[in-house]
Design a protein around this motif. Structure first.
Motif, PDB file in Angstrom:
ATOM      1  N   GLY A 260       0.842  -1.208   0.000  1.00 27.08           N
ATOM      2  CA  GLY A 260       0.000   0.000   0.000  1.00 27.08           C
ATOM      3  C   GLY A 260       0.872   1.252   0.000  1.00 27.08           C
ATOM      4  N   LYS A 261       1.964   1.201   0.783  1.00 26.82           N
ATOM      5  CA  LYS A 261       2.850   2.375   0.844  1.00 26.82           C
ATOM      6  C   LYS A 261       3.566   2.585  -0.493  1.00 26.82           C
ATOM      7  N   VAL A 262       4.000   1.482  -1.107  1.00 19.61           N
ATOM      8  CA  VAL A 262       4.677   1.595  -2.409  1.00 19.61           C
ATOM      9  C   VAL A 262       3.698   2.168  -3.437  1.00 19.61           C
ATOM     10  N   LEU A 263       2.467   1.640  -3.438  1.00 18.96           N
ATOM     11  CA  LEU A 263       1.450   2.088  -4.400  1.00 18.96           C
ATOM     12  C   LEU A 263       1.108   3.565  -4.233  1.00 18.96           C
ATOM     13  N   ALA A 264       1.159   4.027  -2.981  1.00 16.39           N
ATOM     14  CA  ALA A 264       0.780   5.426  -2.722  1.00 16.39           C
ATOM     15  C   ALA A 264       1.714   6.389  -3.458  1.00 16.39           C
TER      16      ALA A 264
END
Ligand SMILES: Cc1cc2nc3c(=O)[nH]c(=O)nc-3n(C[C@H](O)[C@H](O)[C@H](O)COP(=O)(O)OP(=O)(O)OC[C@H]3O[C@@H](n4cnc5c(N)ncnc54)[C@H](O)[C@@H]3O)c2cc1C
Length: 421
Positions: A260-264
């Motif tokens: 989720g953090k990478v995608l953000a």
């Protein structure tokens, strides 16, 4: 308007999930007159879903520093963990007729494997402590006085007059359980900052057509590395399950937090590389494969390696490798063998997206911990307001950690609210 005595409480807890029930019990144990309010017709709807109905109630970890390291805002949770540790949780339930057991990776469950027993123990403890249950009681708003104290809770059909309020309305996942983010709106209106709620502990969707062939296959102790534009972002290991859409199971759920953090930051070109044998180097795995081929020299390739992988996974891996499955093991070249070993250690998948709130075990984000006193769970803004459970901007991995957060913050909020009289 005249305040009826039956509508005045020392502590009103909003939300009869695990956090709210524990908060209500602790406040009542400390002598407070407590009401536990929930908009649903019965308590603990989400609790009953926990651990697939078996309720992974906590972790077998009593070092609270180690414990807190695994959470978002773990430092904030330290006092709550200190007040009510995983060991205390087990003592509490065992004392209320629910013996517990420890399973793989420190996961604690009731011996009966029934989450219902956990819920019933809470209801019994609440009743024994004289708590007033108000179901189908939908809180809509609050009135505050000039001192910034809540003086009235407005429900759809009645009003309550609390000396203290504990908001334990949970997050936003599985809204049918009653958790729809109501607590965030109230907290914000009363001056609290809300960190954007996001679904976490969700399954992972991949774009690879072949993944459906592995549907239902579980693999223990594998590792996954996440790459973006061929640069490694992070990796983790654990137990994984393949699903028709991609990946599920504890490892995928836990890794969804990092993904989720990478995608953000950037949604493009994310690869997941699975190492099916992370505890063996490529050389060690090759040695195992070589010896297996030697032993089974007269067998066709697709009859080998039965000790290394489960039949469905092995069948897929052989087909995916593109090697001639009719070839006898003795005829497999070193290059072909290395091709197989490389596949076992680098099974590559392409990320599509993460599931949303409809499939999230937990909500990350919520009421900012900066405006809450970690020693009491009390608001720094509203004088008689406390928070507990998933409504807070704190969350942990799978394995009983999120319920532990609820038990600990609920216990501390309940105790502090009872002292705030
Ligand atoms: C499928 C699934 C499996 C899970 N398994 C595990 C597991 O095995 N182990 C683990 O540690 N965690 C697990 N979790 C996470 C865990 O269940 C949650 O973190 C936990 O239930 C949160 O508890 P809570 O008390 O904060 O809120 P909730 O359990 O969400 O309860 C909030 C309550 O507030 C009430 N409410 C909301 N708004 C209002 C309103 N306006 N008025 C009145 N009442 C209101 C709701 O009706 C609800 O009853 C799982 C979650 C899911 C979805």
């Amino acid at each position: 308007m005249k305040k009826l005595i039956e509508e005045q409480f020392d502590v009103v807890v909003i939300g009869a999930g695990p956090a709210g029930m524990m908060a209500a019990i602790r406040a009542a144990q400390k002598g407070a007159r407590v009401a536990l309010v929930d908009k649903k017709e019965e308590p603990g709807k989400k609790l009953l879903m926990a651990g697939g109905g078996r309720c992974n109630m906590t972790q077998d970890e009593n070092n609270i520093v180690e414990l807190s390291n695994l959470y978002k805002n773990g430092r904030f949770l330290l006092s709550a963990f200190g007040a009510f540790r995983p060991g205390n949780v087990r003592e509490f339930f065992e004392g209320h007729g629910v013996p517990t057991k420890v399973e793989k990776s420190g996961r604690v469950f009731p011996v009966s494997d029934k989450g219902q027993d956990v819920l019933e123990a809470l209801i019994k403890a609440a009743k024994e402590n004289g708590i007033t249950f108000l179901y189908k009681a939908h809180v809509v708003d609050f009135s505050l006085n000039s001192e910034n104290e809540i003086v009235k809770i407005k429900l759809k059909k009645r009003e309550l007059y609390p000396k203290n309020v504990i908001i334990a309305t949970g997050g936003m996942s599985y809204p049918a359980t009653g958790s729809m983010g109501d607590g965030y709106a109230w907290a914000e209106k009363m001056g609290h900052k809300i960190i954007e709620p996001k679904p976490v502990l969700v399954p992972i969707k991949t774009t690879d057509d072949w993944v459906g062939e592995l549907q239902g296959v579980s693999v223990s102790s594998v590792s996954i590395s996440v790459f973006q534009h061929n640069k490694k972002q992070f990796s983790d290991s654990g137990d994984l399950m393949f699903a028709h859409f991609g990946l599920s199971g504890p490892l995928a759920l836990n890794m969804s937090r990092g993904i989720g953090k990478v995608l953000a930051k950037d949604e493009s070109d994310i690869k997941l590389v699975i190492d099916l044998k992370p505890y063996l180097s490529a050389e060690q795995l090759d040695e195992i494969v070589r010896k297996d081929f030697e032993r089974n020299a007269d067998k066709k390739l697709n009859n080998c390696l039965a000790d290394v992988f489960s039949p469905k996974l092995l069948d897929f891996l052989f087909r995916y490798s593109g090697l001639d499955l009719e070839k006898h093991a003795a005829k497999i070249s070193r290059k072909e063998r290395m091709h197989l070993v490389n596949l076992f250690k680098h099974l590559e998948m392409n990320l599509d997206s993460l599931f949303g709130f409809d499939r999230a075990m937990v909500t990350s984000g919520g009421v900012s911990t900066k405006e809450i006193d970690s020693k009491t769970m009390k608001s720094r803004i509203v004088k008689n307001l406390f928070f507990a459970g998933e409504v807070l901007d704190a969350d942990g991995p799978t394995g009983g950690y999120n319920l532990q957060l609820c038990w600990s913050t609920g216990f501390l909020a309940g105790e502090s609210a009872a002292k705030n009289l």
